[in-house]
Design a protein around this motif. Structure first.
Motif, PDB file in Angstrom:
ATOM      1  N   VAL A 117       0.771  -1.171   0.218  1.00 52.38           N
ATOM      2  CA  VAL A 117       0.130  -0.025  -0.173  1.00 52.38           C
ATOM      3  C   VAL A 117       0.757   1.301  -0.056  1.00 52.38           C
ATOM      4  N   THR A 118       0.440   2.248  -0.931  1.00 56.05           N
ATOM      5  CA  THR A 118       1.259   3.647  -0.678  1.00 56.05           C
ATOM      6  C   THR A 118       0.079   4.486  -0.345  1.00 56.05           C
ATOM      7  N   ILE A 119       0.526   5.404   0.340  1.00 56.31           N
ATOM      8  CA  ILE A 119      -0.386   6.615   0.954  1.00 56.31           C
ATOM      9  C   ILE A 119       0.284   7.849   0.906  1.00 56.31           C
ATOM     10  N   LYS A 120      -0.243   8.903   0.518  1.00 57.21           N
ATOM     11  CA  LYS A 120       0.325  10.289   0.671  1.00 57.21           C
ATOM     12  C   LYS A 120      -0.966  11.193   1.373  1.00 57.21           C
ATOM     13  N   LYS A 121      -0.684  11.575   2.596  1.00 57.36           N
ATOM     14  CA  LYS A 121      -1.749  12.272   3.146  1.00 57.36           C
ATOM     15  C   LYS A 121      -2.313  13.491   2.812  1.00 57.36           C
ATOM     16  N   PHE A 122      -3.088  14.126   3.339  1.00 56.37           N
ATOM     17  CA  PHE A 122      -3.695  15.556   3.058  1.00 56.37           C
ATOM     18  C   PHE A 122      -2.649  16.648   3.509  1.00 56.37           C
ATOM     19  N   PHE A 123      -2.138  16.368   4.577  1.00 59.80           N
ATOM     20  CA  PHE A 123      -1.520  17.286   5.237  1.00 59.80           C
ATOM     21  C   PHE A 123      -0.064  16.892   5.839  1.00 59.80           C
ATOM     22  N   ASP A 124       0.905  17.818   5.843  1.00 58.82           N
ATOM     23  CA  ASP A 124       2.051  17.439   6.762  1.00 58.82           C
ATOM     24  C   ASP A 124       2.094  18.161   7.992  1.00 58.82           C
ATOM     25  N   GLY A 125       2.734  17.770   8.947  1.00 58.79           N
ATOM     26  CA  GLY A 125       2.737  18.504  10.333  1.00 58.79           C
ATOM     27  C   GLY A 125       2.967  17.717  11.479  1.00 58.79           C
ATOM     28  N   GLU A 126       2.385  17.960  12.588  1.00 59.05           N
ATOM     29  CA  GLU A 126       2.733  17.241  13.787  1.00 59.05           C
ATOM     30  C   GLU A 126       1.452  17.501  14.957  1.00 59.05           C
ATOM     31  N   ILE A 127       1.310  16.451  15.656  1.00 58.84           N
ATOM     32  CA  ILE A 127       0.298  16.713  16.822  1.00 58.84           C
ATOM     33  C   ILE A 127       1.077  16.508  18.220  1.00 58.84           C
ATOM     34  N   VAL A 128       0.789  17.180  19.036  1.00 62.63           N
ATOM     35  CA  VAL A 128       1.116  17.071  20.328  1.00 62.63           C
ATOM     36  C   VAL A 128       0.471  16.809  21.514  1.00 62.63           C
ATOM     37  N   PHE A 129       0.203  15.988  22.319  1.00 63.96           N
ATOM     38  CA  PHE A 129      -0.500  15.608  23.601  1.00 63.96           C
ATOM     39  C   PHE A 129       0.285  16.186  24.631  1.00 63.96           C
ATOM     40  N   ASN A 130      -0.256  17.040  25.407  1.00 65.37           N
ATOM     41  CA  ASN A 130       0.315  17.450  26.863  1.00 65.37           C
ATOM     42  C   ASN A 130      -0.090  16.768  27.898  1.00 65.37           C
ATOM     43  N   ALA A 131       0.447  15.775  28.543  1.00 62.74           N
ATOM     44  CA  ALA A 131      -0.016  14.967  29.656  1.00 62.74           C
ATOM     45  C   ALA A 131      -0.480  15.658  30.804  1.00 62.74           C
ATOM     46  N   ASP A 132       0.230  16.896  31.080  1.00 61.45           N
ATOM     47  CA  ASP A 132      -0.066  17.573  32.279  1.00 61.45           C
ATOM     48  C   ASP A 132      -1.305  18.548  32.160  1.00 61.45           C
ATOM     49  N   LYS A 133      -2.093  18.628  30.924  1.00 61.50           N
ATOM     50  CA  LYS A 133      -2.967  19.286  30.773  1.00 61.50           C
ATOM     51  C   LYS A 133      -4.157  18.504  30.529  1.00 61.50           C
ATOM     52  N   CYS A 134      -4.071  17.162  30.170  1.00 59.86           N
ATOM     53  CA  CYS A 134      -5.191  16.141  29.838  1.00 59.86           C
ATOM     54  C   CYS A 134      -5.915  15.921  30.979  1.00 59.86           C
ATOM     55  N   PRO A 135      -7.339  16.075  31.034  1.00 61.97           N
ATOM     56  CA  PRO A 135      -8.134  15.667  32.159  1.00 61.97           C
ATOM     57  C   PRO A 135      -8.144  13.949  32.264  1.00 61.97           C
ATOM     58  N   GLY A 136      -7.708  13.145  32.976  1.00 65.02           N
ATOM     59  CA  GLY A 136      -7.849  11.915  33.099  1.00 65.02           C
ATOM     60  C   GLY A 136      -9.285  11.447  33.067  1.00 65.02           C
ATOM     61  N   GLY A 137      -9.566  10.410  32.231  1.00 67.10           N
ATOM     62  CA  GLY A 137     -10.773   9.688  32.482  1.00 67.10           C
ATOM     63  C   GLY A 137     -11.798  10.352  31.279  1.00 67.10           C
ATOM     64  N   CYS A 138     -11.428  11.403  30.585  1.00 62.18           N
ATOM     65  CA  CYS A 138     -12.191  12.075  29.636  1.00 62.18           C
ATOM     66  C   CYS A 138     -12.418  11.128  28.328  1.00 62.18           C
ATOM     67  N   SER A 139     -11.436  11.112  27.806  1.00 63.44           N
ATOM     68  CA  SER A 139     -11.227  10.034  26.334  1.00 63.44           C
ATOM     69  C   SER A 139     -12.338  10.581  25.382  1.00 63.44           C
ATOM     70  N   THR A 140     -12.718  11.666  25.224  1.00 60.29           N
ATOM     71  CA  THR A 140     -13.764  12.292  24.097  1.00 60.29           C
ATOM     72  C   THR A 140     -12.631  12.319  22.782  1.00 60.29           C
ATOM     73  N   CYS A 141     -11.580  12.639  22.808  1.00 57.40           N
ATOM     74  CA  CYS A 141     -10.659  12.735  21.785  1.00 57.40           C
ATOM     75  C   CYS A 141     -10.418  11.202  20.925  1.00 57.40           C
ATOM     76  N   VAL A 142     -10.438  10.078  21.956  1.00 53.88           N
ATOM     77  CA  VAL A 142     -10.659   8.702  21.468  1.00 53.88           C
ATOM     78  C   VAL A 142     -11.680   8.463  20.817  1.00 53.88           C
ATOM     79  N   ASP A 143     -13.004   8.755  21.342  1.00 52.16           N
ATOM     80  CA  ASP A 143     -14.109   8.490  20.605  1.00 52.16           C
ATOM     81  C   ASP A 143     -14.468   9.258  19.458  1.00 52.16           C
ATOM     82  N   VAL A 144     -13.990  10.658  19.216  1.00 57.10           N
ATOM     83  CA  VAL A 144     -14.200  11.280  18.144  1.00 57.10           C
ATOM     84  C   VAL A 144     -13.113  11.045  16.818  1.00 57.10           C
TER      85      VAL A 144
END
Length: 370
Positions: A248-275
Motif C-alpha cells: 500500500v502507498t499512501i500520501k496524506k492530506f497534510f504534513d505537520g505534527e500533533i502534540v499531546f500535553n499529558a499535564d493538561k489532559c483531564p484523566g478519564g475524559c477520552s473524548t478525543c479517543v471517541d471522536v
C-alpha cells in the motif's frame, strides 16, 4: 441550506454521518459562515440530532470552498440539481492531491487492511474459497489448483457413505439379483461440485478414497483485486501500517505534527479517543503503582502519529485548554494555487489548540498559537 436566485437554485448539504467535526470547513470559509458546535457531545451521541458544525445562511456565498477542502466529503454543493463547485469554475481553486493505492503484484488478497480501515474504504473483490457459496466450482476457482480424486477399487465396498455426505459423489450400483446379492458398482465423481473438503476420505470406513488439491503452476495467489475507494479514504495509513507485504502507498492530506500535553489532559475524559475518525488516539496501558516514578506525570492519553491526518477533530472536542496542539506545515494539492487559496492555506498553517467558550457551556473554540 437552499439559496434561490433569479436564474439558479443552490443547495448545500452536510452529511452528518461523514462529518468528523474537524473544523477545516470553518477555518477555510472565506465568509466565516461556518462555526463549530458541540463537537464532542454530538459525536459521542450525547446530543441527539445535533451537528458538529453550523452554517449561517446569511453569510454563506455557496462558493464551494468548504466542499473542496473537507477531507471527509461530508459537504455537498449542488446548483440547479447538479454537483457544482462555483469557486473552481469561476476563479480556479486547487484540490487535494493524495495517493491511496494498492500494488496488485504485491497484494496477497488477505483481509487485514479491510478489517482495520476506520472508513470501510477497502474493497475486497476476491472469490469466496470455502463457505457461503453453494457452488463447489465457485469455491474451487478461488485458488489456481487442480483437484484429484481416486478410489481404491480393491478396498471400496460401494457402501454409499461418501455419496450420502457429499453432493459431488454418487453411487451407481449394479442391480441386486438373487444369483449375486452382493453390493457392487462404482463411485462417480463430479469435479465441478468438489471443493476437496475431504469429508469423503475422512468418513470412508475402508480408507479407499484419496483427495488432493494440487497447485497448477507458479506462486499461489488468490484471484481478484483489493482496491481503495478514493471517495471514502481519509489517508490515515492504517492499511499501509498493517499490510504484510508492503503493498500500500499512501500520501496524506497534510504534513505537520500533533502534540499531546499529558499535564493538561483531564484523566478519564477520552473524548478525543471517541471522536478521532482515524482511530489514531488511544488510552495507554496503565503502569502499576510500584513502577510509577515519583513526581512525574504519566501520560493518560496517547496518539499514533503515523495514523493521524491532522484533521483537528480531537482539538475541537477537547474540553481542556492546551491539552492537544496541532501544527500543519504543508498541504498536498493539485491545480492553480490562487490568492484566495494561499490566504486559506495560511490560516490552516496557524498552530492551534482548544479552549472552552466562556459563553457556551461545553462548546470548544479555536485558540491560535504563536
Amino acid at each position: 441550506m437552499e439559496q434561490k436566485l433569479l436564474k439558479k437554485v443552490s443547495h448545500l448539504r452536510l452529511n452528518t454521518t461523514k462529518c468528523s467535526g474537524c473544523g477545516i470547513c470553518s477555518e477555510v470559509c472565506p465568509k466565516e459562515a461556518i462555526i463549530l458546535g458541540l463537537v464532542g457531545a454530538v459525536l459521542r451521541g450525547a446530543v441527539k440530532g445535533g451537528s458538529p458544525i453550523s452554517i449561517d445562511p446569511a453569510k454563506c456565498s455557496y462558493c464551494g470552498v468548504c466542499t473542496i477542502m473537507c477531507p471527509f466529503d461530508a459537504l455537498e454543493l449542488e446548483v440547479d440539481g447538479e454537483p457544482a463547485l462555483p469557486i473552481q469554475e469561476q476563479e480556479g481553486f486547487p484540490q487535494y492531491s493524495i495517493t491511496a493505492e494498492i500494488d496488485e503484484n504485491k497484494c496477497v488478497r488477505c483481509t487485514t487492511c479491510r478489517d482495520v480501515c476506520p472508513q470501510n474504504a477497502i474493497i475486497r473483490d476476491v472469490p469466496v474459497y470455502e463457505g457461503d457459496s453453494p457452488s463447489g466450482e465457485m469455491r474451487q476457482s478461488a485458488l489456481d489448483t487442480e483437484i484429484s480424486f481416486e478410489v481404491d477399487t480393491d478396498k471400496c465396498t460401494v457402501c454409499g457413505i461418501c455419496a450420502a455426505l457429499c453432493p459431488a459423489l454418487r453411487i451407481e450400483r449394479i442391480p441386486f439379483t438373487a444369483r449375486d446379492p452382493k453390493s457392487a458398482g462404482e463411485v462417480v465423481w463430479d469435479n465441478a461440485l468438489c471443493n476437496a473438503c475431504r469429508v469423503c476420505s475422512d468418513a470412508c470406513p475402508h480408507d479407499a478414497i484419496t483427495v488432493r488439491r494440487l497447485p497448477v503452476s507458479g506462486e499461489q495467489k488468490l484471484p481478484g483485486r483489493v482496491t481503495i475507494n478514493q471517495d471514502l479514504c481519509i489517508t490515515c495509513t492504517w492499511c499501509k501500517q498493517v499490510c504484510p507485504t508492503e503493498a500500500v502507498t499512501i500520501k496524506k492530506f497534510f504534513d505537520g505534527e500533533i502534540v499531546f500535553n499529558a499535564d493538561k489532559c483531564p484523566g478519564g475524559c477520552s473524548t478525543c479517543v471517541d471522536v478521532c475518525p482515524c482511530n489514531a488516539i488511544y488510552l495507554p496501558t496503565p503502569i502499576p503503582a510500584m513502577f510509577l516514578k515519583r513526581d512525574s506525570i504519566e501520560p493518560n492519553i496517547a496518539v499514533n502519529k503515523d495514523l493521524c491526518i491532522l484533521c483537528g477533530a480531537c482539538v475541537n472536542s477537547c474540553p481542556s485548554e492546551d491539552a492537544i496542539t496541532i501544527r500543519r506545515s504543508g498541504i498536498h494539492v493539485k491545480g492553480p494555487e490562487t490568492e484566495l487559496y494561499k490566504s486559506i492555506a495560511d490560516r490552516l498553517f496557524v498552530p492551534r489548540t482548544s479552549r472552552l467558550k466562556e459563553d457556551t457551556f461545553g462548546q470548544v473554540e479555536l485558540k491560535p498559537l504563536e
